[in-house]
Design an enzyme around this catalytic site. Structure first.
Site, PDB file in Angstrom:
ATOM      1  N   GLU A 226       0.886  -0.799  -0.377  1.00 18.79           N
ATOM      2  CA  GLU A 226      -0.547  -0.329  -0.312  1.00 18.79           C
ATOM      3  C   GLU A 226       0.762   0.933  -0.014  1.00 18.79           C
ATOM      4  OE1 GLU A 226      -3.356   0.424  -0.053  1.00 18.79           O
ATOM      5  OE2 GLU A 226      -3.879  -2.376  -0.228  1.00 18.79           O
ATOM      6  N   CYS A 260      -3.074   9.213   2.445  1.00 17.18           N
ATOM      7  CA  CYS A 260      -2.325   9.326   1.178  1.00 17.18           C
ATOM      8  C   CYS A 260      -3.186   8.923  -0.157  1.00 17.18           C
ATOM      9  CB  CYS A 260      -2.154   7.033   1.226  1.00 17.18           C
ATOM     10  SG  CYS A 260      -3.242   6.154   1.248  1.00 17.18           S
TER      11      CYS A 260
HETATM   12  N1  LIG Z   1      -2.165   3.466   0.581  1.00 15.99           N
HETATM   13  C1  LIG Z   1      -2.300   3.126   1.652  1.00 15.99           C
HETATM   14  O1  LIG Z   1      -2.677   2.801   1.943  1.00 15.99           O
HETATM   15  C2  LIG Z   1      -1.156   4.279   2.251  1.00 15.99           C
HETATM   16  C3  LIG Z   1      -1.940   4.706   3.451  1.00 15.99           C
HETATM   17  C4  LIG Z   1      -1.059   5.332   4.506  1.00 15.99           C
HETATM   18  C5  LIG Z   1       0.503   5.843   3.783  1.00 15.99           C
HETATM   19  N2  LIG Z   1       1.005   5.752   2.488  1.00 15.99           N
HETATM   20  C6  LIG Z   1       2.006   6.474   2.036  1.00 15.99           C
HETATM   21  O2  LIG Z   1       3.189   6.198   3.001  1.00 15.99           O
HETATM   22  C7  LIG Z   1       3.700   7.732   2.310  1.00 15.99           C
HETATM   23  C8  LIG Z   1       4.497   7.787   3.937  1.00 15.99           C
HETATM   24  O3  LIG Z   1       3.780   7.081   5.713  1.00 15.99           O
HETATM   25  P1  LIG Z   1       5.785   6.707   6.342  1.00 15.99           P
HETATM   26  O4  LIG Z   1       6.116   7.813   6.403  1.00 15.99           O
HETATM   27  O5  LIG Z   1       5.059   6.050   7.719  1.00 15.99           O
HETATM   28  O6  LIG Z   1       5.997   5.628   5.590  1.00 15.99           O
HETATM   29  P2  LIG Z   1       7.258   4.574   5.260  1.00 15.99           P
HETATM   30  O7  LIG Z   1       8.293   4.110   4.515  1.00 15.99           O
HETATM   31  O8  LIG Z   1       8.273   6.165   6.136  1.00 15.99           O
HETATM   32  O9  LIG Z   1       7.370   4.525   6.492  1.00 15.99           O
HETATM   33  C9  LIG Z   1       6.385   2.866   6.874  1.00 15.99           C
HETATM   34  C10 LIG Z   1       7.502   1.577   7.762  1.00 15.99           C
HETATM   35  O10 LIG Z   1       8.468   1.065   7.105  1.00 15.99           O
HETATM   36  C11 LIG Z   1       9.119   1.508   8.281  1.00 15.99           C
HETATM   37  N3  LIG Z   1      10.382   1.041   7.743  1.00 15.99           N
HETATM   38  C12 LIG Z   1      11.060   2.694   7.091  1.00 15.99           C
HETATM   39  N4  LIG Z   1      12.546   2.453   6.581  1.00 15.99           N
HETATM   40  C13 LIG Z   1      12.292   1.053   6.822  1.00 15.99           C
HETATM   41  C14 LIG Z   1      13.990   0.448   6.031  1.00 15.99           C
HETATM   42  N5  LIG Z   1      14.431   1.084   5.619  1.00 15.99           N
HETATM   43  N6  LIG Z   1      13.699  -0.801   5.871  1.00 15.99           N
HETATM   44  C15 LIG Z   1      12.484  -1.906   6.936  1.00 15.99           C
HETATM   45  N7  LIG Z   1      11.400  -0.893   6.916  1.00 15.99           N
HETATM   46  C16 LIG Z   1      11.246   0.400   7.272  1.00 15.99           C
HETATM   47  C17 LIG Z   1       8.956   1.983   9.634  1.00 15.99           C
HETATM   48  O11 LIG Z   1       9.320   1.545  10.161  1.00 15.99           O
HETATM   49  C18 LIG Z   1       7.094   2.282   9.111  1.00 15.99           C
HETATM   50  O12 LIG Z   1       7.026   1.032   9.714  1.00 15.99           O
HETATM   51  C19 LIG Z   1       2.932   7.826   2.065  1.00 15.99           C
HETATM   52  O13 LIG Z   1       4.447   7.905   0.850  1.00 15.99           O
HETATM   53  C20 LIG Z   1       2.448   7.895   1.939  1.00 15.99           C
HETATM   54  O14 LIG Z   1       1.771   7.683   0.226  1.00 15.99           O
HETATM   55  C21 LIG Z   1       0.024   4.900   1.900  1.00 15.99           C
HETATM   56  C1  LIG Z   2     -25.654  12.153   4.067  1.00 18.53           C
HETATM   57  C2  LIG Z   2     -27.055  11.100   4.279  1.00 18.53           C
HETATM   58  C3  LIG Z   2     -26.596  11.238   6.560  1.00 18.53           C
HETATM   59  C4  LIG Z   2     -26.043  11.604   6.986  1.00 18.53           C
HETATM   60  C5  LIG Z   2     -24.730  11.181   6.880  1.00 18.53           C
HETATM   61  C6  LIG Z   2     -23.561  12.109   7.410  1.00 18.53           C
HETATM   62  C7  LIG Z   2     -24.139  12.777   8.626  1.00 18.53           C
HETATM   63  C8  LIG Z   2     -22.419  11.996   7.661  1.00 18.53           C
HETATM   64  C9  LIG Z   2     -21.761  11.979   8.965  1.00 18.53           C
HETATM   65  C10 LIG Z   2     -20.306  11.743   8.161  1.00 18.53           C
HETATM   66  C11 LIG Z   2     -19.217  12.414   8.433  1.00 18.53           C
HETATM   67  C12 LIG Z   2     -19.433  12.644  10.229  1.00 18.53           C
HETATM   68  C13 LIG Z   2     -17.899  11.573   8.260  1.00 18.53           C
HETATM   69  C14 LIG Z   2     -16.512  12.186   7.859  1.00 18.53           C
HETATM   70  C15 LIG Z   2     -15.892  10.919   7.998  1.00 18.53           C
HETATM   71  C16 LIG Z   2     -14.918  10.172   7.767  1.00 18.53           C
HETATM   72  C17 LIG Z   2     -13.948   9.740   7.576  1.00 18.53           C
HETATM   73  C18 LIG Z   2     -14.737   8.228   6.984  1.00 18.53           C
HETATM   74  C19 LIG Z   2     -12.606   9.981   7.092  1.00 18.53           C
HETATM   75  C20 LIG Z   2     -11.700   8.716   6.661  1.00 18.53           C
HETATM   76  C21 LIG Z   2     -10.271   8.681   6.265  1.00 18.53           C
HETATM   77  C22 LIG Z   2     -10.347   7.652   5.177  1.00 18.53           C
HETATM   78  C23 LIG Z   2     -10.013   6.426   5.132  1.00 18.53           C
HETATM   79  C24 LIG Z   2      -8.638   7.507   4.902  1.00 18.53           C
HETATM   80  C25 LIG Z   2      -7.537   6.843   4.562  1.00 18.53           C
HETATM   81  C26 LIG Z   2      -6.564   7.044   4.445  1.00 18.53           C
HETATM   82  C27 LIG Z   2      -5.219   6.259   3.582  1.00 18.53           C
HETATM   83  C28 LIG Z   2      -6.663   5.255   3.089  1.00 18.53           C
HETATM   84  C29 LIG Z   2      -4.098   6.491   4.125  1.00 18.53           C
HETATM   85  O1  LIG Z   2      -3.721   7.308   4.148  1.00 18.53           O
HETATM   86  C30 LIG Z   2     -28.581  10.638   6.515  1.00 18.53           C
HETATM   87  C31 LIG Z   2     -28.384   8.846   7.254  1.00 18.53           C
HETATM   88  C32 LIG Z   2     -28.411  11.577   7.699  1.00 18.53           C
HETATM   89  C33 LIG Z   2     -29.700   9.935   5.469  1.00 18.53           C
HETATM   90  C34 LIG Z   2     -28.999   9.787   4.311  1.00 18.53           C
HETATM   91  C35 LIG Z   2     -28.040  10.459   3.446  1.00 18.53           C
END
Ligand SMILES: NC(=O)c1ccc[n+]([C@@H]2O[C@H](COP(=O)([O-])OP(=O)(O)OC[C@H]3O[C@@H](n4cnc5c(N)ncnc54)[C@H](O)[C@@H]3O)[C@@H](O)[C@H]2O)c1
Ligand SMILES: CC1=C(/C=C/C(C)=C/C=C/C(C)=C/C=C/C=C(C)/C=C/C=C(C)/C=C/C=C(\C)C=O)C(C)(C)CCC1
Length: 525
Positions: A226, A260
């Site tokens: 990821e 991310c």
């Molecule tokens: N695709 C996704 O779901 C997702 C989610 C969150 C973050 N990210 C990406 O992650 C990055 C930021 O997160 P971060 O700073 O925690 O990432 P990072 O790559 O610095 O670290 C992630 C993990 O790798 C380990 N790590 C670091 N260097 C290492 C090495 N040389 N050998 C082995 N392990 C090592 C760290 O301890 C940590 O647990 C961004 O690029 C972001 O886009 C992707």
């Molecule tokens: C719209 C309708 C209704 C009401 C809905 C309501 C009140 C929704 C409220 C939503 C809230 C508080 C949402 C906030 C959400 C934030 C989230 C889930 C953040 C997520 C972050 C993520 C996934 C980040 C990911 C990061 C990654 C993968 C990597 O770095 C009803 C129910 C009243 C009626 C129908 C319509």
């Protein structure tokens, strides 16, 4: 162990010997078959659910200490998320673990009951990122338990308080012989990687992802990567600029943009750039009337390394800051910042932001915008627009930011350099399962299978082929041959291409028949 204010002890790195011992334990447990039992899996996930609930305040505190994440965000994007993952898995596990039929199986093989059984892979290693330490790590954990594996988590040392609380939840809620949390930075992670796992999940940057993938390749260990990328957003004059501004700004303010799947840059049609910038500023004033500095909703950058990296991106830009720009290294504060740029080589476009700073790049034609997006990063993690088919990405949302990732059950995953594989909900279960093909051949079937045995006989083979061989419905030019079967299918399906279409057409025919019947009756025919 000395307690810090708030009751979260400092992070203690796990000794290397201890890591090995815990690895041996989860290996032995897997071999014993304990984690295969579906009731056991459910019970563990239920316990995890309550572990999260009972530690909710500590989770909020840890996230606040690590990156100033607000209580609100801690709840909606971490605690609630994890609880939902647990509940979905427990509710659906019986269905997920049921054998699946094999698609398109020829009729003659049905007596062999061909099916697919989702089997656990074994011992899973999860190396976590810092930004959503609960959401990301717990989602993987739930999937691994649901699929019947044992699991080792190595949370990111960059969010040390969250790492400690994750360890506490493991200790309190889960079977320590099946699921372990070890603490470590680079050295410990290297040591962990000396052990053979059955799948490695890594969330983090592309550079570290490459290191992990290379190491895993030495032992042919499959990986779920990821990673990140330079996600583009597309804004054209046809869109609602106010909504586009609000939704895009939100995802760069959530967790101070350390998300991310948030955008790195927005490609905005030149004729609406000024209006779009005005809308972003208007939204910013509405989100944080006193400014981000004093907003209780706004997080901080996780550490000096990431703060310096973001500062350098801003220092190096040749673009013009049109919103924000203030920062304070005392608490790693960086204001939501928008930079107007005109060069794809600009630091604000070329580097992954992973923070609250983003750029706007004007474009004149959609072709030009698509070309820019493909040049900057041909396989980003996410994309926000309507040009889905000409720029690929891990996921995509039309008319919003990363909505596709806000839905628990949707698979989260990259494509190309933004990652390999995906997970969440049912897809986590699949990611940590091996799809084992199963068949059971009854003794009487040997009569049907006679043809496969020596001495081989072409006359038997011809007879067999006459009975079962499929004929192509296309010619040597790849064109469809519309034979009797084709026209029969068109006739029987009323020309519909899908089941829904068929039902609709049947509905129309029935409605017409009824109307005709009524008409005939009213005319007394
Ligand atoms: N695709 C996704 O779901 C997702 C989610 C969150 C973050 N990210 C990406 O992650 C990055 C930021 O997160 P971060 O700073 O925690 O990432 P990072 O790559 O610095 O670290 C992630 C993990 O790798 C380990 N790590 C670091 N260097 C290492 C090495 N040389 N050998 C082995 N392990 C090592 C760290 O301890 C940590 O647990 C961004 O690029 C972001 O886009 C992707
Ligand atoms: C719209 C309708 C209704 C009401 C809905 C309501 C009140 C929704 C409220 C939503 C809230 C508080 C949402 C906030 C959400 C934030 C989230 C889930 C953040 C997520 C972050 C993520 C996934 C980040 C990911 C990061 C990654 C993968 C990597 O770095 C009803 C129910 C009243 C009626 C129908 C319509």
């Amino acid at each position: 162990m000395a307690l810090e204010t708030g009751g979260i002890p400092p992070l203690q790195l796990t000794a290397l010997d201890d890591i090995t011992a815990r690895y041996e334990t989860i290996r032995a447990t897997f071999r014993s078959g304990r984690t295969r039992d579906v009731e056991y899996r459910k019970q563990q996930i239920r316990r995890l659910y309550w572990g999260l609930v009972d530690n909710a305040e500590l989770i909020e505190l840890a996230l606040h200490k690590d990156m100033g994440k607000s209580r609100f965000e801690a709840n909606v994007s971490e605690i609630d998320w994890c609880k939902q993952e647990c509940l979905d898995a427990v509710e659906n596990l019986d269905e997920w673990t049921r054998d699946e039929p094999v698609r398109h199986m020829p009729l003659q093989f049905l007596p062999m009951k061909p099916r697919i059984r989702n089997e656990p892979l074994g011992a899973i290693l999860n190396i976590g990122a810092y930004n959503f330490p609960f959401q990301l790590n717990v989602s993987a954990l739930v999937g691994a338990i649901a699929a019947g594996n044992t699991f080792m988590l190595k949370p990111s040392e960059t969010s040390p308080h969250s790492a400690v609380v994750l360890g506490k939840i493991f200790d309190e809620a889960l079977d320590p012989e099946s699921y372990v949390c070890v603490q470590g930075a680079v050295d410990e992670t290297r040591h962990i990687l000396e052990h053979k796992f059955d799948k490695i999940v890594f969330t983090g940057g592309r550079r570290t992802g490459t290191i992990i993938a290379k190491k895993a390749a030495e032992t042919l260990t499959p990986v779920l990567l990821e990673l990140g990328g330079q996600n583009p957003a597309f804004v054209t004059r046809h869109g609602d600029l106010g909504i586009a501004a609000r939704r895009l700004l939100w995802q760069k303010c959530l967790n101070a943009g350390q998300v991310c799947v948030s955008h790195n840059y927005a490609l905005v049609e030149r004729c609406v750039v000024n209006r779009f910038v005005d809308e972003v500023k208007k939204q910013y004033a509405e989100f944080m009337p006193q400014g981000a500095r004093s907003s209780p909703d706004y997080a901080r950058i996780v550490n000096r390394g990431h703060y310096d990296r973001l500062k350098k991106m801003l220092d190096n830009t040749k673009g013009k800051i049109v919103m924000g720009g203030s920062m304070d290294e005392a608490d790693f504060f960086i204001e939501p910042t928008v930079v107007l740029v005109d060069d794809v080589g600009d630091s604000m476009v070329a580097e992954e932001s992973f923070g609250p700073i983003w750029s706007i790049m004007p474009f004149d034609t959609l072709d030009e915008a698509i070309d820019i997006a493909n040049r900057v990063d041909p396989t980003p993690l996410a994309l926000f627009s309507f040009v889905f088919s000409r720029v690929t990405s891990g996921g995509a949302t039309m008319n919003d930011g990363f909505f596709h990732s806000m839905l628990n059950p949707t698979p989260l995953g990259g494509v190309g350099t933004s990652g390999t594989g995906n997970y969440h909900g049912y897809y986590s279960f699949k990611a940590f399962s091996h799809q084992r093909s199963i068949a059971k051949v009854p003794s009487w079937a040997d009569k049907l299978l006679r043809v496969r045995y020596m001495p081989y006989s072409f006359s038997e083979l011809r007879r067999h082929r006459r009975m079962v061989e499929k004929k192509p419905n296309f010619d040597r030019n790849g064109k469809l041959v519309k034979g009797l079967k084709y026209w029969l299918a068109v006739l029987l399906s009323l020309g519909a291409k899908s089941a829904t279409g068929f039902v609709f057409r049947v509905g129309v025919v029935v409605a017409l028949a009824v109307a005709l019947g009524l008409k005939r009756r009213s005319f007394g025919v």
